[in-house]
Structures are given as C-alpha cells and as structure tokens.
Write a protein that holds these residues in place. Structure first.
Motif, short mmCIF file in Angstrom:
data_model
loop_
_atom_site.label_atom_id
_atom_site.label_comp_id
_atom_site.label_asym_id
_atom_site.label_seq_id
_atom_site.Cartn_x
_atom_site.Cartn_y
_atom_site.Cartn_z
N LEU A 139 0.90 -1.22 0.03
CA LEU A 139 0.00 0.04 0.07
C LEU A 139 1.08 1.23 -0.18
O LEU A 139 0.42 2.33 -0.69
CB LEU A 139 -0.95 0.01 1.28
N MET A 140 2.03 1.14 0.76
CA MET A 140 2.98 2.40 0.83
C MET A 140 3.56 2.52 -0.89
O MET A 140 3.58 3.81 -1.30
CB MET A 140 4.02 2.16 1.64
N CYS A 142 2.04 1.55 -3.31
CA CYS A 142 1.19 2.12 -4.27
C CYS A 142 0.72 3.47 -4.07
O CYS A 142 0.74 4.35 -5.27
CB CYS A 142 -0.35 1.17 -3.90
N GLY A 143 1.10 3.96 -2.91
CA GLY A 143 0.91 5.40 -2.65
C GLY A 143 1.97 6.24 -3.32
O GLY A 143 1.68 7.33 -3.80
N SER A 144 3.10 5.64 -3.24
CA SER A 144 4.33 6.39 -4.07
C SER A 144 4.15 6.45 -5.52
O SER A 144 4.26 7.41 -6.16
CB SER A 144 5.68 5.59 -3.51
N TRP A 146 1.12 6.04 -7.17
CA TRP A 146 -0.04 7.22 -7.14
C TRP A 146 0.62 8.65 -7.28
O TRP A 146 0.36 9.47 -7.98
CB TRP A 146 -1.04 6.87 -6.43
N GLY A 147 1.30 9.00 -6.29
CA GLY A 147 1.76 10.43 -6.11
C GLY A 147 2.74 10.71 -7.51
O GLY A 147 2.75 11.79 -7.90
N THR A 156 5.90 12.13 -2.15
CA THR A 156 5.36 10.55 -1.92
C THR A 156 6.65 9.52 -2.02
O THR A 156 6.60 8.53 -1.91
CB THR A 156 4.41 10.23 -2.77
N LEU A 159 7.78 7.07 0.87
CA LEU A 159 6.98 6.12 1.13
C LEU A 159 7.64 4.97 0.22
O LEU A 159 7.34 3.69 0.90
CB LEU A 159 5.48 6.18 0.60
N SER A 222 -0.78 1.36 -10.37
CA SER A 222 -1.27 1.74 -8.92
C SER A 222 -2.55 1.00 -8.49
O SER A 222 -2.89 0.09 -7.56
CB SER A 222 -1.57 3.26 -8.66
#
Length: 604
Positions: A139-140, A142-144, A146-147, A156, A159, A222
């Motif tokens: 998830l981290m 994935c957040g990176s 996405w950013g 991001t 992450l 993502s």
C-alpha cells in the motif's frame, strides 16, 4: 554407585514400557514413525500447497526487482531527482537501484531476529503478521506510484523505500509459516524445507503477471498494486487458517519424536546472544575475515546486474524494448532456475562438499564476467542463468559454512551476525558502483565498466579464497564455548559431550557434532532413537555424588520458578528424577514428562 546404576537401568526400562510417555524415539512404532506405512496419517500436502502459494504471493518485491525497477522507473518514482526539463533520467534509475540493493541487503540482515520472533510466537503468528506487513508495504508503494503519476513524487517518494523494506521484511517473516508444518511430514522434512525455499524464487514471476494484467485490461500500475494488496490480505487470512499454531506444532513434534521439544525461553537475552556469537566468530578470525571480504565483494556483481538489467539492456542492445526483454528474461530465469534448483541444492552441497562449492561459485562468477558485456542474447541468457545460480548457492554456502564453524545451539545467531556484517561490507562497494554509473557519460559503458569491474574483482577474490580454503579447511568439529558444551550435553542428561558419544553410540565426537548440526529433522529423530538406556545407567553410576546432587538441586530450583515443562524425556527421564531420594517410580516420571507441571527438562 552400582546400586544406583541398577536402579536407573530398571527405571528406564519401565519408562520405555510406559503407555503415558511413548518412547517412539527409542522404538518408533510403524504407525507413527514410518511414512511408508499405509496406516499412518497422510501428510497434509494440500495444506502445505496452500501455505506455499500464500507465501509465494507474499514474497515481496525483491525477487522480481529486474522488472519492477523498470516499471517504477516508467511511472516516475524518483523522477524528482531529474532536471526540470527531463521526465526520466539516469540518476532516477540509480536511485531506484540503490533502494533495491539496500532492500536486498537489509532483508538478509533480518534473518536472525526473524528466527527469534518465530521461537517466541510460532509459525501461524509469524506467517499471518508477515503477510500483513507485506500488505502494508504494498500500500505504501502503491501510494508512492500514485503520487509519482500525479507529479507529487517529491512528496511521496519517501514512502517507496519504506514500502520496499516492509515488503521484504514481511516476506521473510511470512515464510516461517512453513516451519509449523515441518513435523507433519515425517521422513520428508528436508524435502519440504527445500520446497519452501523455492517459493521466494518463484515470486520473481509476479511482475510479469502484473504486466500481463495491465496490458490485458488497460489498467495502471497503482490500480494493479492495490488489487494485488487485496489478494495478499486474503493470503494472510488463509495462512492463519492453514498454519498450525505453536501448540499444535509442539504436539506434532512430540508425536513424531516420541518426546516433547523444549519450549522457547521466557527471556530473550539479545545482548548476551550477540556477545556469545561474536566470541564464536573470533575463534577463527583469519578464516572468517577471508570469507567475509570475499563474499561481500563477490555479491556485488550479481546484485548490480539484477538491479540494472532493464537500463543496461537498453544501452547494450540499443532500444527500450530490448531493455524490457532482458529484464523479463532475468526475472523468468530467476523463477525457473532458482525454483527448480532449490529442492535439490542441499543434497548437491552434501555430495560435493564445501571445497567444491567454492570452486563452483568462482566458475559461475567467471562465466558471468565473460558474458555480461557481450551484446548477444545467447550470452545474456547464459549470464542471467549463472548469476541466478550464484545468488542461490551463495546463501546456501554461508549456511553450510557455519555448520562447520558454529555450534548447533548458536547456529542461527552466529549466521545472522555474519550476514549482517557481510551485507554491511557489500553496501560500500555497491554504493561506489552506483556513484560511478551516475558520474560516467551516458551510454552502455556507464553500466558496463562498473559491472565488469565488480566481476573482475569478485572472480579474483573467489579464486584467491579457493586457494586459501584448500590450505585452511574448516575445523573437523565446530568450536564450542565452555557453556555451550555443557548446554548441549545437558540436553541428553549428560555432563559432557564425551558422555553423550557413549550414550548414543556414535563413533566419535566429530560425528556427534555433525549430527547435532544437521538441518534435517530426521537426523535428530535417529539420534534420539540411538540412546542406549543401559549405557546411560552406566554413565550415571560413574558420576560423583556431588554432580548428582547439583543436578537435583537445579531441577528443584526450576520447579520452584514455575517454569513450564519443556520435554526433557531424554535428559530428565534418564537422570535427575530417577535419582531422587524417594526413588520416583517410572509411571510418576512418565506422567510428569507427559504434560503435567513437573521438573523442567530440555530436548536433544
């Protein structure tokens, strides 16, 4: 002394006949100990397959780093390090590679603490929590991702490294779920353990599968990572459901061995463990210094190639498509070669020995050196194959190496400390190689020069170590600290290993240490089965009264502390309780050893 010996002999014979404490280790019944017997319970292969699949899904990102590096590069992770007019740059690739190499080194460092965590909470908790940590890491990441796709990489990207490290720590932790099943396969434990090792290599197919999904359904990375996180979460639940808990693990081990395993200690004295492990390493300073320097340097070449496969392939063959193809080739080779070799690597090591092992590692690195710089697909396929083999055998060599240098009761901690030092040493030349890539002009030589430099230095170091190893072979018997010998002997109710040699009827002290150091649980079963009660009684009869009194006093102190009964059918059943002034009967002893709160013992 003769009267005591005769009493011990009679009591031990009664214990062996007692239905409450089955001495399967001494006389294994075909129903419990013979996997070929049709009446024995069938091993839970379906459960094992389920755990294997779940652990493979929760194996993190490092196994597929060759492809993942290019995927994260394409979406723009660490693009913030590039100049304003550049969307992608070489420095970005260097940053990504540094994260993966750091993650690979740190994940190896986690081996020692993970073993301690397993001892405390068992395979079910380790497997489930480890898979959950992988979910958090994904998830981290994935957040990176996405950013980065929305121009927020500077905010991001932090992450990403945390997520990669979390994924790989969780993957090693989740793999401990396999150990809870090892006693469910009597007679096949070594094969089961080797199969479990293959799950990590097979996970290199993961990025290839994600790429196929992205292409087939036209989705972004993502979204695919988010969906995959959900699958790993379900795997965590499945691991909890399929993996036996710690209580069931000990019960099954007792069923197979005919005696309980020792329970984990109440206190974990980490500083003391590390100090003792360091003392073991310093007993052979020259040998360990030579191996540490050699392996830390030799590890750089295959790690460098694996992390930069896509970028190097692009420069070597001229197109971005070729770079992706080389990365895919390396990932597929890791899954096929590594997965196929893992079940048989231990057997190969036993057959050829450590000296030949060093020669094989040198040959593999030399072949990789000769083929890495050649712009030919056949050469790159050969290079990828030998470097994947090198990585697999590298870990196995270190494990087999410490069977010769570490006592069995400190094997895990000594090996973990050695890996920690080795990976720390290797990070410095790796960082230097990545700095060279960043400073050299763009082109294939920016990657080829540091890569081949690592190959040349690594090959020469391995060749020199071959010569050193042939002239300075490992000790015939692993070195023991003063309290190590006492601890190992106490597991058998003896005061020294010489007494254990006599009791279990092995030809020499060297052979005893080889058996105690074996990673095959079947070897321990056979060792316990070889205990001779008559010789045990003779040994006890020769022991001074002061030693017997001290043994009884120690057992009474443990009973007063309220420690849980941890087995000890070998040690306590054959020694201290039988020597009490009241002359405990065999049935009283077997009841205490079978699960009631009695004198605490230890298992061989």
């Amino acid at each position: 002394g003769d009267d005591i010996g005769e009493t011990i002999k009679q009591d031990i014979e009664e214990v062996q006949m007692s239905p409450v404490l089955p001495m399967a280790a001494v006389a294994p019944s075909p129903e419990k100990g013979d996997p070929e017997n049709s009446s024995a319970p069938r091993p839970p292969w379906c459960r094992f397959a389920g755990v294997w699949l779940c652990c493979a899904l929760a194996s993190g990102i490092i196994p597929g780093q060759a492809v993942f590096t290019k995927m994260f590069y394409d979406v723009g992770i660490y693009s913030s390090v590039c100049d304003d007019d550049e969307r992608r740059c070489k420095l970005q690739m260097v940053e990504l590679t540094a994260v993966f190499q750091c993650g690979q080194a740190v994940s190896v460092m986690f081996l020692a603490p993970i073993g301690i965590i397993y001892d405390r909470w068992g395979g079910r908790v380790c497997g489930t929590v480890g898979a959950a940590i992988v979910v958090a890491g994904l998830l981290m990441v994935c957040g990176s991702v996405w950013g980065a796709t929305r121009g927020l990489d500077a905010s991001t990207s932090s992450l990403f490294m945390i997520g990669v490290l979390a994924c790989d720590f969780g993957s090693y932790l989740s793999s401990m779920a396999f150990m809870s099943l090892v006693w469910h396969f009597p007679g096949r434990q070594a094969f089961v353990i080797s199969l479990s090792n293959a799950s990590y290599q097979v996970a290199s197919f993961l990025p290839l599968g994600l790429q196929a999904i992205m292409k087939a359904f036209d989705v972004v990375l993502s979204d695919v990572l988010l969906g995959f996180s959900s699958i790993v979460f379900l795997s965590a639940l499945a691991i909890w459901r399929l993996t036996p808990d710690q209580k069931a693990f000990y019960a099954q081990a007792k069923e197979v061995l005919g005696m309980p395993l020792p329970k984990p200690p109440k206190k974990l004295e980490l500083c003391k463990m590390v100090k003792k492990s360091w003392e073991i390493l310093t007993l052979y300073k020259a040998d360990h210094t030579a191996s540490l320097l050699t392996l830390s340097i030799a590890f750089c070449f295959p790690g460098f190639y694996a992390s930069l496969t896509a970028a190097y392939g692009k420069e070597l063959f001229g197109t971005e498509e070729d770079g992706n193809r080389l990365a895919d080739l390396y990932a597929a080779t890791t899954g096929i070669v590594g997965g196929a070799l893992a079940p048989f690597s231990g057997t190969l090591a036993d057959i050829f020995g450590l000296k030949a092992f060093v020669g094989v590692l040198t040959f593999l690195q030399f072949v990789g050196l000769c083929t890495a710089g050649v712009p030919s697909w056949a050469a790159q396929m050969a290079c990828a194959t030998v470097l994947v083999l090198f990585n697999s055998l590298f870990m196995l060599f270190v494990a087999r190496y410490f069977l010769q240098y570490a006592p069995p009761n400190r094997f895990g901690t000594v090996q973990g400390l050695y890996f920690l030092i080795c990976m720390l040493f290797s990070m410095f030349p790796s960082a230097g190689g990545l700095s060279a890539v960043a400073m050299l002009p763009d082109g294939v030589n920016a990657y080829r020069i540091p890569m081949l430099s690592f190959g040349v230095i690594g090959t020469l170091a391995l060749f020199a170590y071959c010569l050193y190893f042939s002239r300075n072979p490992p000790p015939e018997v692993p070195p023991l600290l003063a309290d190590d010998e006492k601890q190992l002997a106490n597991n058998f109710g003896c005061s020294s290993l010489d007494e254990v040699v006599e009791v279990v009827s092995v030809p020499s002290r060297r052979e005893l240490m080889r058996l105690l150091s074996s990673s095959d649980p079947d070897t321990m079963v056979r060792l316990i089965a070889s205990i001779d009660p008559i010789r045990m009684s003779d040994v006890m009869a020769k022991r001074p009264v002061e030693d017997l009194a001290a043994m009884l006093e120690e057992a009474d102190e443990e009973e007063e502390e309220g420690a849980e009964e941890a087995g000890g059918a070998v040690g306590e059943a054959c020694s201290a309780p039988l020597l009490s002034a009241g002359g405990s009967s065999a049935r009283e002893l077997s009841t205490a050893g079978g699960g009631s709160k009695g004198k605490r013992g230890t298992s061989g």
